[in-house]
Design a protein around this motif. Structure first.
Motif, short mmCIF file in Angstrom:
data_model
loop_
_atom_site.label_atom_id
_atom_site.label_comp_id
_atom_site.label_asym_id
_atom_site.label_seq_id
_atom_site.Cartn_x
_atom_site.Cartn_y
_atom_site.Cartn_z
N GLY A 1 52.00 -31.81 -57.67
CA GLY A 1 52.12 -30.36 -57.49
C GLY A 1 50.82 -29.66 -57.16
N ALA A 2 50.00 -30.28 -56.27
CA ALA A 2 48.74 -29.65 -55.86
C ALA A 2 48.49 -29.94 -54.38
CB ALA A 2 47.58 -30.20 -56.70
N PRO A 3 47.96 -28.97 -53.63
CA PRO A 3 47.73 -29.17 -52.18
C PRO A 3 46.49 -30.04 -51.94
CG PRO A 3 46.97 -27.00 -52.84
CD PRO A 3 47.55 -27.63 -54.07
N ILE A 4 46.61 -31.34 -52.20
CA ILE A 4 45.47 -32.26 -52.17
C ILE A 4 44.77 -32.25 -50.80
CG2 ILE A 4 44.81 -34.70 -52.41
CD1 ILE A 4 45.68 -33.35 -55.05
N ALA A 5 45.56 -32.31 -49.71
CA ALA A 5 44.96 -32.37 -48.37
C ALA A 5 44.20 -31.09 -48.04
CB ALA A 5 46.04 -32.64 -47.32
N GLY A 6 44.78 -29.95 -48.40
CA GLY A 6 44.13 -28.67 -48.12
C GLY A 6 42.82 -28.52 -48.89
N ILE A 7 42.85 -28.92 -50.16
CA ILE A 7 41.62 -28.84 -50.99
C ILE A 7 40.54 -29.75 -50.40
CG2 ILE A 7 40.65 -29.44 -53.27
CD1 ILE A 7 43.40 -28.54 -54.46
N ALA A 8 40.94 -30.96 -49.99
CA ALA A 8 39.97 -31.90 -49.42
C ALA A 8 39.35 -31.34 -48.14
CB ALA A 8 40.66 -33.24 -49.12
N ALA A 9 40.17 -30.67 -47.32
CA ALA A 9 39.64 -30.09 -46.07
C ALA A 9 38.61 -29.00 -46.38
CB ALA A 9 40.79 -29.52 -45.23
N LYS A 10 38.89 -28.20 -47.41
CA LYS A 10 37.93 -27.15 -47.79
C LYS A 10 36.64 -27.75 -48.34
CE LYS A 10 41.46 -23.61 -48.53
NZ LYS A 10 42.25 -22.82 -49.48
N VAL A 11 36.77 -28.87 -49.08
CA VAL A 11 35.59 -29.57 -49.60
C VAL A 11 34.75 -30.08 -48.43
CG1 VAL A 11 34.86 -31.69 -50.79
CG2 VAL A 11 36.52 -30.17 -51.88
N MET A 12 35.43 -30.60 -47.39
CA MET A 12 34.71 -31.09 -46.21
C MET A 12 33.97 -29.97 -45.50
SD MET A 12 37.73 -33.59 -44.90
CE MET A 12 37.01 -34.48 -43.56
N ALA A 13 34.53 -28.77 -45.60
CA ALA A 13 33.88 -27.61 -44.95
C ALA A 13 32.78 -27.02 -45.82
CB ALA A 13 34.93 -26.56 -44.62
N GLY A 14 32.52 -27.64 -46.99
CA GLY A 14 31.39 -27.21 -47.81
C GLY A 14 31.72 -26.55 -49.14
N GLU A 15 33.02 -26.37 -49.44
CA GLU A 15 33.39 -25.75 -50.73
C GLU A 15 33.17 -26.76 -51.87
OE1 GLU A 15 35.66 -22.49 -50.96
OE2 GLU A 15 34.22 -22.31 -49.31
N ALA A 16 32.91 -26.26 -53.08
CA ALA A 16 32.72 -27.15 -54.23
C ALA A 16 34.07 -27.41 -54.91
CB ALA A 16 31.75 -26.53 -55.22
N LEU A 17 34.24 -28.63 -55.42
CA LEU A 17 35.49 -28.99 -56.11
C LEU A 17 35.72 -28.13 -57.33
CD1 LEU A 17 36.14 -32.85 -56.46
CD2 LEU A 17 37.79 -31.07 -55.93
N SER A 18 34.61 -27.72 -57.97
CA SER A 18 34.72 -26.93 -59.20
C SER A 18 35.40 -25.58 -58.96
CB SER A 18 33.33 -26.72 -59.81
OG SER A 18 32.47 -26.17 -58.82
N GLY A 19 35.47 -25.17 -57.69
CA GLY A 19 36.10 -23.88 -57.37
C GLY A 19 37.62 -23.94 -57.34
N PHE A 20 38.20 -25.14 -57.51
CA PHE A 20 39.66 -25.28 -57.48
C PHE A 20 40.19 -25.63 -58.86
CE2 PHE A 20 37.95 -26.48 -53.35
CZ PHE A 20 38.68 -25.66 -52.50
N ASP A 21 41.29 -25.02 -59.23
CA ASP A 21 41.88 -25.33 -60.53
C ASP A 21 42.82 -26.53 -60.39
OD1 ASP A 21 42.90 -25.43 -63.04
OD2 ASP A 21 44.21 -23.68 -62.83
N LEU A 22 42.33 -27.69 -60.86
CA LEU A 22 43.14 -28.90 -60.77
C LEU A 22 43.58 -29.38 -62.15
CD1 LEU A 22 41.02 -30.62 -57.99
CD2 LEU A 22 43.43 -30.08 -57.78
N SER A 23 43.51 -28.46 -63.13
CA SER A 23 43.81 -28.87 -64.52
C SER A 23 45.27 -29.28 -64.69
CB SER A 23 43.46 -27.74 -65.49
OG SER A 23 44.12 -26.56 -65.08
N ASN A 24 46.17 -28.70 -63.88
CA ASN A 24 47.60 -29.07 -64.01
C ASN A 24 48.07 -30.05 -62.96
OD1 ASN A 24 48.11 -27.49 -66.29
ND2 ASN A 24 48.21 -25.65 -65.01
#
Length: 502
Positions: free
Chosen positions: A291-314
């Motif tokens: 239940g998480a947009p894994i591909a979208g988050i990865a694309a944003k990480v590739m563009a320079g975003e930090a993983l800590s900015g996404f809530d992946l706790s659930n």
């Protein structure tokens, strides 16, 4: 087929992620059957072949109109990944994991050295560049061995060689298709459990998105194997160790974005089979299961975003999700549907439930396989599977099925007190098992083999199963899963739940 639907999913999510970040997205794809080629997926679409000449021309045209932030090659499978090196040489910025890291993971010799440095186990391996050298190296390791060419699509020309004769036959073909004319030879870990791990890394932290346990044993291509998330037989400790090793590798390979690592687990020991610093075909399945947009988050990480900015706790598996491959064998009369290291599936489906048996049943239904609730089951298994086949046979007998087996399997089952009828092998003369299948006397087939002779001997059984639409399983693990599915089907109603409310 230029691109699998799983990679199409990743490309679409990458385009949507760029839109979120206010970056213009340009899609290059030559497959008209995809969603990423829809006019409203990206800002611009180039309908061109994925060759370095075409892609370089497109980049040239686009650079004249504005600043090129970078190119994402890790989301479309193996074909665009091969463009990373040439594009990098021409000073085109590659977003995410660098071409050096991609090369390090793809070049099996360099990768083996990295694993040694990290103190992570792998099966004993060697690299060869000719058939003669391959024969010497294979004998150093000891048979059976797995032959793996470098830089190939869908496990192309990967084979399991059990002796020198096999090796000579397979090595020539494998060297022909290998991207850099080298052949990686490693010990085939018979009966090991294969595990796929997908993770996202931003260079500082790693998020393990999903640990999938394959239902088929190691040696069946991961695109062809059914798998379960969360794992159904691995202990919590083993899962923790798998996650730790995946994180270690992601950091060592300087991954920015997604990485897929394949492990084999045997006798509580973990071995790394390979790592791919790109989106794998399991990403859409993992995204839905957790239940998480894994591909979208990865694309944003590739563009320079930090993983800590996404809530992946659930972002955890909410139920048992089973991915099953769909095969086109019915469209190819005469093809042996035996699974191996070369990928043959053309699609996949997902079954989801609170109960493993029911989730597996749903995955079979989704793939067009209707398991029987009564009738006769034919069981013929190789010697190493006979002990495991007892459990399946006993379960089926308790569910009211009649068991049919060839002499070797029948002797074993009878010695354990399981009632079984005997039937001739094809080579033993009529009336034999294929006759029984054609006459509609068999509703389910469990057939595992090893060695070239018994493989060709039993090919007619598997071909008849496909032609007659009789459900068949060619590995012990899948056979046991099918028994659980039939038990669930007979004991409970199939329930349906909306994805959104799950």
């Amino acid at each position: 087929i230029g691109q699998g639907i799983e990679f199409d999913y990743c490309c679409c999510h990458a385009a949507f992620a760029m839109e979120d970040l206010g970056i213009e997205s340009i899609m290059v794809n030559c497959n008209p059957e995809t969603v990423s080629t829809d006019y409203d997926t990206s800002d611009r679409l180039y309908f061109e072949p994925l060759t370095i000449e075409h892609v370089f021309e497109i980049i040239h045209v686009e650079q004249s109109a504005g600043e090129l932030a970078g190119v994402i090659v890790q989301f479309g499978g193996q074909t665009p990944l091969k463009l990373a090196g040439p594009l990098f040489k021409e000073q085109v910025p590659i977003l995410g994991t660098s071409p050096e890291s991609i090369d390090l993971a793809e070049d099996r010799e360099q990768f083996a050295a990295l694993l040694d440095k990290l103190n992570i186990q792998q099966a004993p391996s060697r690299t060869a560049r000719s058939v003669e050298e391959a024969e010497v190296k294979a004998n150093e390791i000891g048979y059976p061995v797995m032959l793996r060419p470098s830089f190939v699509l869908g496990g192309r020309a990967m084979e399991i060689a059990r002796n020198d004769e096999d090796l000579r036959k397979f090595a020539a073909e494998a060297l022909k298709v290998s991207g850099d004319a080298s052949l990686f030879i490693d010990r085939y870990l018979a009966d090991a459990i294969e595990v796929d791990v997908d993770a996202i890394c931003d260079g500082k932290t790693v998020h393990v998105a999903g640990i999938m346990e394959h239902i088929e044993e190691a040696g069946v291509h991961s695109g062809d194997s059914a798998c379960a998330l969360p794992p159904f037989t691995l202990s919590a400790d083993l899962q923790k160790r798998l996650g730790e090793q995946a994180a270690q590798l992601a950091m060592a390979l300087n991954v920015r974005g997604l990485i897929n690592i394949q492990f084999a687990v045997k006798d509580n020991e973990i071995y790394v089979l390979e790592a791919n610093p790109r989106a794998s075909r399991t990403v859409p399945f993992v995204a839905k299961a957790v239940g998480a947009p894994i591909a979208g988050i990865a694309a944003k990480v590739m563009a320079g975003e930090a993983l800590s900015g996404f809530d992946l706790s659930n972002a955890r598996p909410r139920r048992i999700a089973i991915k099953e491959a769909v095969f086109p064998f019915a469209r190819f009369p005469g093809v042996d549907p035996q699974l191996g290291p070369e990928m043959r599936s053309t699609g996949e489906v997902m079954g989801w439930d609170d109960d493993f048996g029911m989730a597996f049943l749903k995955s079979q239904l989704g793939g067009g396989v209707r398991l029987p609730d009564e009738g006769t089951v034919f069981i013929s298994v190789r010697d190493s599977d006979k002990k495991g086949a007892e459990e399946a046979a006993r379960g089926l007998a308790q569910l009211g099925f009649t068991l049919l087996a060839t002499s070797g399997t029948a002797d074993h089952l009878e010695s354990k007190g399981i009632p079984v009828k005997r039937v001739n092998k094809v080579l033993e003369g009529q009336p034999h098992i294929v006759d029984a299948m054609i006459n509609g006397e068999v509703q389910l087939v469990f057939n595992t083999t090893e060695g070239a002779a018994s493989l060709s001997d039993s090919a007619s059984i598997r071909r008849t199963a496909v032609a007659r639409k009789i459900p068949y399983f060619t590995t012990l693990a899948a056979s046991l899963a099918a028994v659980k599915a039939i038990a669930s089907m007979k004991s409970q109603e199939i329930s349906v739940r909306a994805l959104q409310s799950a």
